[in-house]
Design a protein around this motif. Structure first.
Motif, PDB file in Angstrom:
ATOM      1  N   LEU A 337      32.383  29.067  60.447  1.00 52.98           N
ATOM      2  CA  LEU A 337      32.211  28.916  59.010  1.00 52.98           C
ATOM      3  C   LEU A 337      32.294  30.478  58.453  1.00 52.98           C
ATOM      4  CD1 LEU A 337      31.273  27.568  56.504  1.00 52.98           C
ATOM      5  CD2 LEU A 337      29.075  27.714  57.175  1.00 52.98           C
ATOM      6  N   ALA A 338      31.564  31.279  59.027  1.00 59.36           N
ATOM      7  CA  ALA A 338      31.460  32.796  58.309  1.00 59.36           C
ATOM      8  C   ALA A 338      33.071  33.208  58.674  1.00 59.36           C
ATOM      9  CB  ALA A 338      30.420  33.424  59.550  1.00 59.36           C
ATOM     10  N   THR A 339      33.668  33.216  59.772  1.00 61.21           N
ATOM     11  CA  THR A 339      34.955  33.589  59.770  1.00 61.21           C
ATOM     12  C   THR A 339      35.919  32.931  58.470  1.00 61.21           C
ATOM     13  OG1 THR A 339      34.792  33.880  62.052  1.00 61.21           O
ATOM     14  CG2 THR A 339      37.166  33.910  61.269  1.00 61.21           C
ATOM     15  N   ALA A 340      35.517  31.586  58.284  1.00 60.79           N
ATOM     16  CA  ALA A 340      36.529  30.936  57.200  1.00 60.79           C
ATOM     17  C   ALA A 340      36.147  31.513  55.714  1.00 60.79           C
ATOM     18  CB  ALA A 340      36.448  29.559  57.308  1.00 60.79           C
ATOM     19  N   VAL A 341      34.868  31.678  55.720  1.00 63.66           N
ATOM     20  CA  VAL A 341      34.479  32.245  54.448  1.00 63.66           C
ATOM     21  C   VAL A 341      34.968  33.597  53.987  1.00 63.66           C
ATOM     22  CG1 VAL A 341      32.274  32.822  53.102  1.00 63.66           C
ATOM     23  CG2 VAL A 341      32.315  30.666  54.125  1.00 63.66           C
ATOM     24  N   THR A 342      34.928  34.287  55.046  1.00 61.61           N
ATOM     25  CA  THR A 342      35.437  35.750  55.047  1.00 61.61           C
ATOM     26  C   THR A 342      36.946  35.571  54.301  1.00 61.61           C
ATOM     27  OG1 THR A 342      33.948  36.668  56.508  1.00 61.61           O
ATOM     28  CG2 THR A 342      36.035  37.871  55.922  1.00 61.61           C
ATOM     29  N   ALA A 343      37.767  34.681  55.065  1.00 63.91           N
ATOM     30  CA  ALA A 343      39.037  34.690  54.788  1.00 63.91           C
ATOM     31  C   ALA A 343      39.228  33.890  53.362  1.00 63.91           C
ATOM     32  CB  ALA A 343      39.865  33.615  55.782  1.00 63.91           C
ATOM     33  N   VAL A 344      38.561  32.942  52.974  1.00 66.38           N
ATOM     34  CA  VAL A 344      38.645  32.417  51.702  1.00 66.38           C
ATOM     35  C   VAL A 344      38.137  33.343  50.637  1.00 66.38           C
ATOM     36  CG1 VAL A 344      37.957  30.496  50.187  1.00 66.38           C
ATOM     37  CG2 VAL A 344      38.420  30.031  52.440  1.00 66.38           C
ATOM     38  N   ASP A 345      37.126  34.013  50.833  1.00 69.18           N
ATOM     39  CA  ASP A 345      36.753  35.042  49.911  1.00 69.18           C
ATOM     40  C   ASP A 345      37.788  36.070  49.591  1.00 69.18           C
ATOM     41  OD1 ASP A 345      34.312  34.034  49.444  1.00 69.18           O
ATOM     42  OD2 ASP A 345      33.131  35.472  50.666  1.00 69.18           O
ATOM     43  N   ALA A 346      38.467  36.643  50.457  1.00 69.46           N
ATOM     44  CA  ALA A 346      39.674  37.450  50.470  1.00 69.46           C
ATOM     45  C   ALA A 346      40.732  36.708  49.805  1.00 69.46           C
ATOM     46  CB  ALA A 346      40.170  37.853  51.854  1.00 69.46           C
ATOM     47  N   LEU A 347      40.883  35.364  49.823  1.00 70.88           N
ATOM     48  CA  LEU A 347      42.025  34.909  49.118  1.00 70.88           C
ATOM     49  C   LEU A 347      41.652  34.824  47.572  1.00 70.88           C
ATOM     50  CD1 LEU A 347      44.458  32.834  49.114  1.00 70.88           C
ATOM     51  CD2 LEU A 347      43.035  30.876  49.473  1.00 70.88           C
ATOM     52  N   LEU A 348      40.377  34.319  47.380  1.00 68.37           N
ATOM     53  CA  LEU A 348      40.066  34.436  46.039  1.00 68.37           C
ATOM     54  C   LEU A 348      40.036  35.717  45.428  1.00 68.37           C
ATOM     55  CD1 LEU A 348      36.844  31.731  46.607  1.00 68.37           C
ATOM     56  CD2 LEU A 348      39.278  31.155  45.612  1.00 68.37           C
ATOM     57  N   ALA A 349      39.599  36.742  46.020  1.00 68.15           N
ATOM     58  CA  ALA A 349      39.676  37.944  45.514  1.00 68.15           C
ATOM     59  C   ALA A 349      41.168  38.503  44.880  1.00 68.15           C
ATOM     60  CB  ALA A 349      39.005  38.998  46.553  1.00 68.15           C
ATOM     61  N   GLU A 350      42.301  37.908  45.732  1.00 69.28           N
ATOM     62  CA  GLU A 350      43.640  38.219  45.196  1.00 69.28           C
ATOM     63  C   GLU A 350      43.811  37.927  43.787  1.00 69.28           C
ATOM     64  OE1 GLU A 350      46.074  36.610  47.859  1.00 69.28           O
ATOM     65  OE2 GLU A 350      45.329  37.242  49.454  1.00 69.28           O
ATOM     66  N   GLY A 351      43.095  36.770  43.167  1.00 67.44           N
ATOM     67  CA  GLY A 351      43.445  36.197  41.820  1.00 67.44           C
ATOM     68  C   GLY A 351      44.613  35.479  41.869  1.00 67.44           C
ATOM     69  N   ARG A 352      44.958  34.991  40.631  1.00 66.15           N
ATOM     70  CA  ARG A 352      46.189  34.623  40.513  1.00 66.15           C
ATOM     71  C   ARG A 352      47.068  35.389  39.606  1.00 66.15           C
ATOM     72  NH1 ARG A 352      48.272  30.895  43.560  1.00 66.15           N
ATOM     73  NH2 ARG A 352      46.753  29.024  43.630  1.00 66.15           N
ATOM     74  N   ARG A 353      48.512  35.942  39.879  1.00 71.22           N
ATOM     75  CA  ARG A 353      49.139  36.880  39.474  1.00 71.22           C
ATOM     76  C   ARG A 353      50.276  36.111  38.386  1.00 71.22           C
ATOM     77  NH1 ARG A 353      48.455  38.878  44.670  1.00 71.22           N
ATOM     78  NH2 ARG A 353      47.308  40.974  44.615  1.00 71.22           N
ATOM     79  N   PHE A 354      50.181  36.428  37.115  1.00 73.41           N
ATOM     80  CA  PHE A 354      50.987  36.042  36.226  1.00 73.41           C
ATOM     81  C   PHE A 354      51.879  37.105  35.680  1.00 73.41           C
ATOM     82  CE2 PHE A 354      47.309  33.029  35.907  1.00 73.41           C
ATOM     83  CZ  PHE A 354      48.102  32.005  35.525  1.00 73.41           C
ATOM     84  N   ALA A 355      53.309  36.760  35.646  1.00 73.61           N
ATOM     85  CA  ALA A 355      54.076  37.634  35.007  1.00 73.61           C
ATOM     86  C   ALA A 355      53.846  37.991  33.664  1.00 73.61           C
ATOM     87  CB  ALA A 355      55.676  37.243  35.127  1.00 73.61           C
ATOM     88  N   ASP A 356      53.966  39.260  33.144  1.00 74.38           N
ATOM     89  CA  ASP A 356      53.631  39.732  31.921  1.00 74.38           C
ATOM     90  C   ASP A 356      54.828  38.782  30.810  1.00 74.38           C
ATOM     91  OD1 ASP A 356      51.623  41.105  32.436  1.00 74.38           O
ATOM     92  OD2 ASP A 356      52.893  43.115  32.743  1.00 74.38           O
ATOM     93  N   PRO A 357      54.244  38.533  29.724  1.00 78.14           N
ATOM     94  CA  PRO A 357      55.202  38.002  28.889  1.00 78.14           C
ATOM     95  C   PRO A 357      56.105  39.102  28.162  1.00 78.14           C
ATOM     96  CG  PRO A 357      53.321  38.087  27.695  1.00 78.14           C
ATOM     97  CD  PRO A 357      52.946  38.509  29.315  1.00 78.14           C
ATOM     98  N   LEU A 358      56.899  38.757  27.438  1.00 69.33           N
ATOM     99  CA  LEU A 358      57.922  39.855  26.894  1.00 69.33           C
ATOM    100  C   LEU A 358      56.988  40.689  25.972  1.00 69.33           C
ATOM    101  CD1 LEU A 358      60.971  37.776  25.917  1.00 69.33           C
ATOM    102  CD2 LEU A 358      61.040  39.386  27.845  1.00 69.33           C
ATOM    103  N   PRO A 359      57.344  41.782  25.570  1.00 69.70           N
ATOM    104  CA  PRO A 359      56.633  42.710  24.861  1.00 69.70           C
ATOM    105  C   PRO A 359      56.639  42.122  23.351  1.00 69.70           C
ATOM    106  CG  PRO A 359      58.731  43.904  25.439  1.00 69.70           C
ATOM    107  CD  PRO A 359      58.515  42.661  26.243  1.00 69.70           C
ATOM    108  N   GLU A 360      55.567  42.526  22.665  1.00 74.35           N
ATOM    109  CA  GLU A 360      55.602  41.970  21.298  1.00 74.35           C
ATOM    110  C   GLU A 360      55.395  43.177  20.233  1.00 74.35           C
ATOM    111  OE1 GLU A 360      52.789  39.168  20.702  1.00 74.35           O
ATOM    112  OE2 GLU A 360      53.532  37.846  22.237  1.00 74.35           O
TER     113      GLU A 360
END
Length: 362
Positions: A337-360
């Protein structure tokens, strides 16, 4: 203008990158005041959420609305009439008919309405009802989770699959992980886990065998290849339902990819239909429970400990061959469990990456 004035054909236009509660409030407000409403979803090619997904999400959220999509790769410049006309050509082509009212929360709404020859209806421009924006969601979806609808949540949820051979603790670990994250409270309080449908299916087969012969045991149960695609689909359907309702992370006790390995174990080869199902859904992390350190327990639905090393090896081989991200877990329950939580926390810390929209240029 009267707050209850009605219109024949209304328009709501936006990127919906991704759609959130503020967007849905705007659409519902417009729908209440129009005989017919068109929602135009505009997406640029550089953006990382496909236009088709955004259109599908809006259609699901607003079934009585005409939702259409258009690719618009022209940067926004509110001070350039030629740029405005280039956008309008795309908008008019997509909408396809005259517009009586444009519903908007944006500062450019008045000019947009003028160019459509329509009335402007401004809805909650200060976002007091729903303090959220597409920019905020893209920057931190977790912080905006309460403002996201089920379809968007399902798309953004981090999906973690626990898989392994018989009696290696997959159910225990997936439940422990869900409980660990629920205990964090807040947005994480809704963290769920998805049970293994194959086990439910196996229990039903054994019950049917015993209905015919009370002395029947697991060794009397047989499978046909055609059953495995059904198991794979049901497993993924349960996962999708859970992803739409829970927190930003979901734990799954197996998935359709694992079903393909179980087909190999029982039928001696692969199943193309199962493989096709497994390719339809993205998972973010696999946790492989090694058979070492976990005593075998026969619960009446298991074949025996001799197959566990082979199954563990096949899972590892196929995870590696298909490029799926995975981590092998060893040790006792607390260590895993401890090993899994460390891995999942690292995954969540990456966040979701969205490409920037076109400039305005506003």
């Amino acid at each position: 203008m009267s707050g209850d004035e009605r219109f024949g054909h209304g328009l709501v236009l936006g990127k919906f990158y991704p759609p959130h509660a503020g967007h849905h409030h705007l659409v519902r407000t417009a729908q209440d005041r129009c005989e017919r409403l068109t929602v135009l979803v505009c997406a640029a090619s550089v953006e990382s959420v496909p236009l088709a997904d955004r259109v599908a999400w809006m259609r699901e959220a607003h079934p009585g609305v005409d939702v259409v999509g258009a690719v618009d790769d022209i940067p926004v410049d509110l001070h350039d009439p030629a740029v405005w006309e280039a956008h309008m050509a795309i908008f008019r082509s997509a909408v396809g008919r005259p517009v009586d009212a444009v519903f908007t929360s944006e500062a450019y709404g008045a000019e947009l309405a003028r160019r459509f020859g329509a009335r402007e209806v401004c809805v909650d421009p200060d976002r007091t009802l729903f303090p959220v924006s597409g920019t905020a969601v893209r920057a931190d979806p977790v912080a905006c989770w309460e403002f996201l609808g089920p379809a968007v949540r399902a798309a953004l949820t981090r999906r973690v699959v626990v898989l392994g051979a018989e009696s290696t603790g997959t159910t225990t670990l997936s439940r422990d992980l869900a409980a660990h994250y629920r205990a964090r409270g807040g947005v994480w309080a809704g963290t769920g886990w998805v049970a293994e449908y194959g086990r439910e299916y196996s229990e039903e087969k054994l019950a049917a065998a015993r209905a015919a012969d009370p002395a029947a045991s697991w060794s009397d149960v047989t499978f046909a290849s055609r059953e495995f695609p059904v198991i794979a689909r049901r497993q993924d359907e349960a996962e999708e339902r859970a992803a739409r309702l829970g927190s930003p992370v979901l734990f799954c006790d197996t998935d359709s990819f694992a079903t393909g390995i179980w087909h190999e174990r029982y039928m001696g080869g692969r199943n193309a239909e199962v493989e096709k199902t497994a390719a339809l859904t993205r998972r973010d992390l696999y946790l492989l429970t090694d058979d070492a350190d976990v005593p075998f327990e026969d619960d009446g639905l298991r074949d025996g400990p001799q197959l566990r090393p082979w199954m563990t090896g096949r899972f590892r081989e196929e995870l590696t061959a298909t490029g799926r991200p995975f981590l092998t877990l060893r040790g006792d329950r607390a260590t895993r469990l401890a090993t899994a939580v460390t891995a999942v926390d690292a995954l969540l810390a990456e966040g979701r990456r969205f490409a920037d929209p076109l400039p305005e240029n506003r």
